[in-house]
Design an enzyme around this catalytic site. Sequence first.
Site, mmCIF file in Angstrom:
data_model
loop_
_atom_site.group_PDB
_atom_site.id
_atom_site.type_symbol
_atom_site.label_atom_id
_atom_site.label_comp_id
_atom_site.label_asym_id
_atom_site.label_seq_id
_atom_site.Cartn_x
_atom_site.Cartn_y
_atom_site.Cartn_z
ATOM 1 C CD GLU A 1 -2.956 0.727 2.456
ATOM 2 O OE1 GLU A 1 -2.515 -0.739 3.468
ATOM 3 O OE2 GLU A 1 -3.589 1.299 2.860
ATOM 4 N NE ARG B 1 2.136 -7.872 10.799
ATOM 5 C CZ ARG B 1 2.234 -7.158 9.963
ATOM 6 N NH1 ARG B 1 1.748 -7.846 9.144
ATOM 7 N NH2 ARG B 1 2.373 -5.980 9.608
ATOM 8 C CE LYS C 1 2.891 -0.025 5.733
ATOM 9 N NZ LYS C 1 1.712 0.199 4.207
HETATM 10 P P1 ATP Z 1 2.874 -1.971 8.228
HETATM 11 O O1 ATP Z 1 1.570 -2.966 9.765
HETATM 12 O O2 ATP Z 1 3.845 -1.974 8.883
HETATM 13 O O3 ATP Z 1 1.851 -1.423 7.787
HETATM 14 P P2 ATP Z 1 0.742 -3.483 6.138
HETATM 15 O O4 ATP Z 1 0.765 -4.696 6.197
HETATM 16 O O5 ATP Z 1 0.386 -2.597 6.115
HETATM 17 O O6 ATP Z 1 2.509 -2.985 7.385
HETATM 18 P P3 ATP Z 1 1.137 -3.118 3.035
HETATM 19 O O7 ATP Z 1 1.767 -2.522 2.618
HETATM 20 O O8 ATP Z 1 0.178 -3.780 3.567
HETATM 21 O O9 ATP Z 1 1.476 -3.379 4.671
HETATM 22 O O10 ATP Z 1 2.390 -4.748 2.898
HETATM 23 C C1 ATP Z 1 2.364 -5.189 1.588
HETATM 24 C C2 ATP Z 1 2.670 -6.706 2.209
HETATM 25 O O11 ATP Z 1 4.062 -6.851 3.164
HETATM 26 C C3 ATP Z 1 1.721 -7.305 2.685
HETATM 27 O O12 ATP Z 1 1.396 -8.782 2.027
HETATM 28 C C4 ATP Z 1 2.589 -7.611 4.322
HETATM 29 O O13 ATP Z 1 0.954 -9.065 4.658
HETATM 30 C C5 ATP Z 1 3.653 -7.919 4.235
HETATM 31 N N1 ATP Z 1 4.012 -7.326 5.352
HETATM 32 C C6 ATP Z 1 4.149 -6.520 5.631
HETATM 33 N N2 ATP Z 1 4.696 -5.776 7.188
HETATM 34 C C7 ATP Z 1 5.332 -7.562 7.279
HETATM 35 C C8 ATP Z 1 6.127 -8.304 8.089
HETATM 36 N N3 ATP Z 1 5.997 -7.649 9.290
HETATM 37 N N4 ATP Z 1 6.081 -9.972 8.008
HETATM 38 C C9 ATP Z 1 6.503 -9.906 6.692
HETATM 39 N N5 ATP Z 1 5.263 -9.279 5.828
HETATM 40 C C10 ATP Z 1 4.679 -8.224 6.054
HETATM 41 MG MG MG Z 2 -1.702 -3.378 5.032
#
Ligand code: ATP
Ligand code: MG
Length: 553
Positions: A33, A259, A269
């Site tokens: 995102e 994760r 984030k």
């Molecule tokens: P955050 O929790 O930091 O806001 P998010 O999941 O909202 O992260 P996205 O941009 O939606 O951020 O993430 C893109 C991809 O990265 C998604 O498939 C998400 O599952 C993966 N991802 C995010 N954080 C992790 C993590 N700590 N470990 C493994 N994969 C992750």
């Molecule tokens: Mg997300």
Amino acid sequence: MDERNTSNFLQAIVTEDLASGRVTEVKTRFPPEPNGYLHLGHAKSISVNFDLAERYGGRCNLRFDDTNPGKESQEYIDAIQADIRWLGYVWDGNVKYASSYFQQLYEWAVYLVNQGHAYVCDLSPEEARDYRGTLTLSGRNSPYRQRSVAENLDLLQRMQAGEFDEGAKVLRAKIDMSSPNMNLRDPILYRIRKVPHHQTGHDWVIYPTYDFAHGQEDAIEGITHSICTLEFEDHRPLYDWLLEHLPVPSKPRQYEFGRLNPSYTVTSKRKLRRLVDDGVVSGWDDPRMPTVCGMRRRGYTPTAIRRFCDMIGTTRSDGVVDIAMLEFAIREDLNENAVRGMCVLDPLKIVLTDYPEQQVEELRAPRHPSRGDLGERLLPFTRELFIDAADFREEANKKYKRLVLGKRVRLRNAYVIEADELVRDDSGNMTEVRAHIVPDTLGKDPADGIKAKGVIHWVSATHGRRAEVRLYDRLFSHEAPDRGQGDFLEHLNPDSLQVIAEAWIEPSLAEVVSEQHVQFEREGYFVADRHDSRADKPVFNRTIGLRDTWSKG
Ligand code: ATP
Ligand code: MG
């Protein structure tokens, strides 16, 4: 250690799918995102998706999951692409955007309405929450659930025409308000959001939810293995329901993995943004940030980050991973590849009283102890030198193997010297140590048999150069900053940055270019700062010390 980690359950799934013929080619995607910078957790997800495709000769897309225009921006889109390229991954074809499927998604929403599988609902958010029930209490049908297809179609069109306010209406799937899985209790498919979108401008005032967008986008792109993290496990039945009820061109399958939660770090984030907004760090790419751009600026390498992601495996559990494993991978890479040089962080002057004032000897030293291919460096040796203040004591016991008054030490890559006299200023501060060279000790032990006990580093005081050195350490002193007591900001390491405005580097280090990695002998691994380092004023960031000083063992 094994070259590749074998604890990757996804590889087993793909192997099986290829063998059974369920798929003929592997297609994955990384779907960020664009509402922030990528962090170490994303790097793990990137490595999972790109490496899986590569391993089986498949392809991996980069798709921006840009269904939430209020929080997204082009700045993040650009930064995310730069980070993925820097990590060394190449996505298949053009960059994809969820927003480029908005028309198709809208048509599919109309399709669901026509099939009687979706309806426009006027419940306020509070009412909807009440109707939704709880984990232990079944939900209730919305009073709008029985609207006719014709009325729903009309309302949906008018939602898109901008006739209603934000929050006044939503489009919901008609599934099951008594499902034990909350995600199936008539989930929202479309919301009214009257904000312009960075890709589609003012074309839309309704936007699909993550759930409605995600699986369908995967289907459009022919994704075979849609990999996400465990918190989406309960969304999978909805993912599958939508794919079953829509005329999609392919049937992807969703798989979840745990994760990455690295110790001493936060990877959310929202929390990273707070560190930036509160001025705890200098920006998203502050070298203490676990962002990809922060790690890059710190001197972490793509090789080390990818090695770490591989080393920790891909499993279905959400454990905490020791950040020391990443540091191990970095030391391993830099030990192999970083050139060596000497830098004195806390200078104390040495005057070699028997060495002629104007004399300069160009000593030579390898740039790397085992990499002859990296060549040699010239080390000007002069009467006045700097050593580190911590490498000198007036008196010391036998354990102290550095310079002591009346004793000997070897200057690295140079002579053995013996300290004769300590000079102090009026306030009692050490200003210089007067010493002499033990003759004929270049690459040889002293002829009189009195060996030097230790080796210390040095820089010529007349031919060395000034540099700024930023000593970075872990940002948090708590192993799990966001699971400790109180706010995560209460667990900051007060010593995460120490700036040394005037360190002394040997001349060869002044030629180091932006982002080049070096080992300051006896001090650690450093990198020339990619923003601030200039030929006339080098700036080095400490990447990591030579040894793990955090481990308890
Ligand atoms: P955050 O929790 O930091 O806001 P998010 O999941 O909202 O992260 P996205 O941009 O939606 O951020 O993430 C893109 C991809 O990265 C998604 O498939 C998400 O599952 C993966 N991802 C995010 N954080 C992790 C993590 N700590 N470990 C493994 N994969 C992750
Ligand atoms: Mg997300």
